[in-house]
Design an enzyme around this catalytic site. Structure first.
Site, mmCIF file in Angstrom:
data_model
loop_
_atom_site.group_PDB
_atom_site.id
_atom_site.type_symbol
_atom_site.label_atom_id
_atom_site.label_comp_id
_atom_site.label_asym_id
_atom_site.label_seq_id
_atom_site.Cartn_x
_atom_site.Cartn_y
_atom_site.Cartn_z
ATOM 1 N N VAL A 13 6.162 1.662 -16.984
ATOM 2 C CA VAL A 13 4.957 2.468 -16.786
ATOM 3 C C VAL A 13 3.878 2.057 -17.778
ATOM 4 O O VAL A 13 2.689 2.055 -17.452
ATOM 5 C CB VAL A 13 5.272 3.969 -16.912
ATOM 6 N N HIS A 145 17.491 6.270 -8.546
ATOM 7 C CA HIS A 145 16.565 5.400 -9.260
ATOM 8 C C HIS A 145 17.098 3.973 -9.310
ATOM 9 O O HIS A 145 18.257 3.711 -8.980
ATOM 10 C CB HIS A 145 16.330 5.909 -10.687
ATOM 11 N N LYS A 149 17.570 2.090 -14.921
ATOM 12 C CA LYS A 149 17.305 3.378 -15.584
ATOM 13 C C LYS A 149 18.457 3.734 -16.523
ATOM 14 O O LYS A 149 19.624 3.685 -16.134
ATOM 15 C CB LYS A 149 17.087 4.483 -14.549
#
Length: 256
Positions: A13, A145, A149
């Site tokens: 991100v 996910h 992760k």
């Protein structure tokens, strides 16, 4: 013009935030905290550092998508005379980290959210309403996910489970089930199950189901791109820059 500091810019991100800030008309990337060599370019004028104090001094608002220990160090430094509005999207936090967040929020505005998307904010309110209205329905939550992760269950799944527990007036730790195996007997009516799946490159999918005899209701949110998290975090940062000290959630920033 909001001067944004990205803490954890080499993460999935974080990289998208750097990209997003390169074209935003009302905010600019002013400082970046990294612990390893960058493998991508930064906008001209952005300060790149691995020093917490220098990083905080170089921005007006911080967006943090890092790791729990790094978030803790950031909070501790901010409380030592370097307060800044902090948007925290790091997941996998424990009681110690949450204590630091609450302590920091007395000195500066802090927004913590396990998911920065508008869709999940709406989902959270919907499942709270459903859990209260459908009091005798079984609740099962499944999150999926990408294979990389690190924390499980996802922070978003736990937030949704907590919302359901609060709606029913119970403590999540007392009713949560995170796996089933073997001859375990019938499902207890008060259980709130949270299950995790991992695979591929899935950005995030959360299903909250309410199941009864003769009918069931499922709410599903699917993130098709992590850019939705970056956009939500940037929107939250712009909002948080104008707030007083305190602890906020993504619903506050979105006005819902």
């Amino acid at each position: 013009m909001n001067r944004i500091g990205v803490f954890g810019a080499t993460g999935r991100v974080g990289k998208l935030l750097v990209e997003l800030l390169g074209s935003d008309e009302n905010a600019k990337l002013s400082s970046v905290f990294v612990r390893k060599e960058l493998d991508f370019s930064m906008p001209p004028g952005a300060l790149v550092t691995n020093d917490y104090k220098t990083f905080l001094e170089g921005c007006d608002v911080v967006i943090d998508f890092s790791l729990p220990d790094a978030t803790a160090a950031l909070l501790e430094t901010a409380m030592q005379g370097h307060p800044k509005p902090l948007v925290i999207g790091t997941t996998g936090l424990d009681a110690h980290h949450f204590n630091l967040i609450h302590e920091a929020s007395r000195q500066m505005p802090v927004l913590y959210a396990t998911n920065m998307s508008l869709g999940v904010a709406i989902l959270n309110k919907m499942v709270h309403t459903a859990a209260k209205a459908l009091a005798d329905f079984d609740i099962e939550i499944v999150e999926m996910h990408h294979r990389h992760k690190k924390d499980s269950p996802s922070g978003t799944a736990l937030t949704l489970a907590e919302s359901c527990a609060k709606a029913r007036g119970v403590e999540l730790d007392e009713v949560r089930v995170s796996g089933r195996n073997g001859n375990i007997g019938e499902r207890k009516s008060e259980e709130i199950a949270v299950m995790s799946l991992r695979g591929g490159d899935i950005a995030g999918k959360h299903t909250v189901g309410f199941y009864s005899e003769g009918e069931y209701l499922e709410f599903v949110h699917t993130a098709t791109s992590r850019m939705t998290f970056a956009k939500g975090a940037l929107r939250a940062a712009k909002w948080l820059a104008k707030q007083e000290s305190g602890l906020y959630g993504i619903s506050d920033a979105l006005g819902i």
